[in-house]
Design a protein around this motif. Structure first.
Motif, PDB file in Angstrom:
ATOM      1  N   THR A   1      15.362  27.260  52.080  1.00  0.00           N
ATOM      2  CA  THR A   1      14.277  26.307  51.832  1.00  0.00           C
ATOM      3  C   THR A   1      14.630  24.982  52.497  1.00  0.00           C
TER       4      THR A   1
ATOM      5  N   THR B   1      19.745  27.597  49.324  1.00  0.00           N
ATOM      6  CA  THR B   1      20.286  28.956  49.220  1.00  0.00           C
ATOM      7  C   THR B   1      19.400  29.989  49.923  1.00  0.00           C
ATOM      8  N   ASP B   2      18.085  29.886  49.717  1.00  0.00           N
ATOM      9  CA  ASP B   2      17.170  30.859  50.339  1.00  0.00           C
ATOM     10  C   ASP B   2      16.523  30.271  51.590  1.00  0.00           C
TER      11      ASP B   2
ATOM     12  N   VAL C   1      17.641  26.387  41.468  1.00  0.00           N
ATOM     13  CA  VAL C   1      18.662  27.147  42.202  1.00  0.00           C
ATOM     14  C   VAL C   1      19.643  26.186  42.874  1.00  0.00           C
TER      15      VAL C   1
ATOM     16  N   GLU D   1      15.566  25.173  35.452  1.00  0.00           N
ATOM     17  CA  GLU D   1      16.033  26.462  35.992  1.00  0.00           C
ATOM     18  C   GLU D   1      16.018  26.464  37.525  1.00  0.00           C
TER      19      GLU D   1
ATOM     20  N   LYS E   1       8.665  29.265  49.985  1.00  0.00           N
ATOM     21  CA  LYS E   1       9.929  28.699  49.471  1.00  0.00           C
ATOM     22  C   LYS E   1       9.530  27.508  48.604  1.00  0.00           C
ATOM     23  N   TYR E   2      10.231  27.339  47.471  1.00  0.00           N
ATOM     24  CA  TYR E   2       9.724  26.424  46.448  1.00  0.00           C
ATOM     25  C   TYR E   2      10.732  25.321  46.129  1.00  0.00           C
TER      26      TYR E   2
ATOM     27  N   CYS F   1       7.396  22.526  48.737  1.00  0.00           N
ATOM     28  CA  CYS F   1       7.388  23.898  49.247  1.00  0.00           C
ATOM     29  C   CYS F   1       7.218  23.873  50.767  1.00  0.00           C
TER      30      CYS F   1
ATOM     31  N   THR G   1      15.568  23.197  44.450  1.00  0.00           N
ATOM     32  CA  THR G   1      14.852  24.424  44.823  1.00  0.00           C
ATOM     33  C   THR G   1      14.694  25.331  43.603  1.00  0.00           C
ATOM     34  N   TYR G   2      13.650  26.164  43.655  1.00  0.00           N
ATOM     35  CA  TYR G   2      13.314  27.067  42.544  1.00  0.00           C
ATOM     36  C   TYR G   2      12.945  28.450  43.083  1.00  0.00           C
ATOM     37  N   ASP G   3      13.079  29.454  42.200  1.00  0.00           N
ATOM     38  CA  ASP G   3      12.658  30.814  42.552  1.00  0.00           C
ATOM     39  C   ASP G   3      11.136  30.933  42.557  1.00  0.00           C
ATOM     40  N   GLN G   4      10.482  30.136  41.700  1.00  0.00           N
ATOM     41  CA  GLN G   4       9.020  30.175  41.570  1.00  0.00           C
ATOM     42  C   GLN G   4       8.482  28.746  41.500  1.00  0.00           C
TER      43      GLN G   4
END
Length: 348
Positions: free
Chosen positions: A47, A44-45, A273, A271, A234-235, A228, A199-202
């Motif tokens: 990554t 999505t971002d 993405v 949690e 990006k995680y 990452c 993928t993750y936000d953090q």
């Protein structure tokens, strides 16, 4: 004209080498994308998530040389912090010390950065997608390749796994029986793999001094690593699922994966993405059933693949056929270099 079957790393690099020599070629690729078993998808971002070939080491000198030649950076796999090991389904994951090992590396921007860089160096009409080859006919002074369209050349290079060309392409005249026997019993690297990436936000694992690494005897995930990007902006986590889990429905398999990582890393692991996976045995342009289950790397680098056939009209290239580091990206590069040199020498 040289006809190259397959737009994976070996096929694209062979083509690039021929282009440097001014030798005309066409690549025929069955898929609607280039790269073969190198397959980076972008989350999505944006990554980069590796659903195919990923890691290499300092011993893989041919690959490293090509990355340097093309100006592509690479970076060390992040392994700092606690590593988890799950020995049994009945016991929780335990933190372990893994012995010091030589580092492994990943390509900056994703492994497909290498593929896309090579692809961009070729003209668009030199690489034809969605052209699965059905038949190759050898004539006295030419080779005819029948895919969706029909192509004529003076040489053909097989840059796809041996088992695929042995079982999917009709050759006229037939290939020698010893070559066919070896090819049908050659293990295709990645063919049994299931890759998974989240993928993750953090990077919650890094914040808790965890490496993001998991080794498990129980599954579904057997191995998981920090994924990452090279800037660590990006995680993601990425790894391999036990091949037997391909028999589950997607939702069921995904639920098992999420349960496992939450059990190991805590609720934050749930949690995510994006969830991406690739079951390579469902990829018809990678997987072909074996008559008997091959062991890993079986017949990879077999000397028979170094020979040429039909008065040098047929050459075999690709990862599995390489005499150095077969079954790896390094083998694909080695094979491409050797094959292109042979053709350039013949043209001179």
């Amino acid at each position: 004209m040289i006809i190259i079957i397959g737009a994976g790393l070996s096929g694209l690099l062979t083509a690039y080498r021929l282009k440097q020599e001014g030798i005309p070629f066409k690549i025929l690729e069955a898929r609607t994308r280039v790269g073969g078993r190198i397959h980076t998808v972008y989350g999505t971002d944006n990554t980069p998530l590796e659903l195919g070939a990923t890691w290499f080491g300092t011993q893989h000198k041919y690959l490293i040389a090509v990355l340097k030649e093309l100006g592509i950076d690479y970076f060390e796999q992040y392994m700092e912090g606690t590593v988890f090991f799950q020995p049994f389904a009945t016991s929780p994951a335990e933190s372990i010390q893994i012995p010091s090992q030589p580092p492994s590396y990943r390509i900056s921007g994703g492994t497909s950065n290498l593929i896309n860089t090579l692809y961009q160096k070729l003209d668009k009409d030199e690489v034809l997608l969605d052209q699965p080859v059905k038949e190759i006919k050898f004539h006295e002074n030419s080779v005819q390749v029948i895919a969706k369209d029909v192509f004529e050349g003076n040489r053909v290079i097989l840059c796809i796994p041996p088992k695929l060309w042995a079982k999917k392409i009709l050759f006229e005249p037939h290939l020698p029986s010893d070559l066919m026997n070896i090819a049908t019993q050659t293990h295709t690297w990645m063919e049994d793999s299931i890759k998974v990436a989240l993928t993750y936000d953090q990077p919650f694992w890094q914040q808790e001094n965890l490496s993001g690494t998991l080794f498990s005897n129980t599954g579904p995930i057997n191995e998981l690593y920090d994924h990452c990007n090279h800037k660590r902006s990006k995680y993601a986590l990425c790894g391999f699922i036990n091949a037997s889990f391909k028999n589950l429905a997607y939702e069921e398999r995904r639920a098992c994966v999420v349960d496992q990582i939450k059990n190991v890393f805590g609720e934050k692991a749930g949690e995510f993405v994006d969830y991406e996976e690739c079951i390579w045995s469902e990829e018809e342009n990678t997987f072909e059933e074996s008559n008997s289950a091959p062991y890993p790397h079986q017949n990879n680098g077999n000397p028979i693949f170094n020979k040429s056939f039909f008065d040098d009209k047929l050459l075999i290239s690709g990862s599995e056929s390489a005499s150095e580091f077969p079954g790896y990206m390094d083998g694909a590069v080695y094979s491409a270099n050797v094959t292109a040199k042979k053709i350039a020498a013949a043209h001179k």
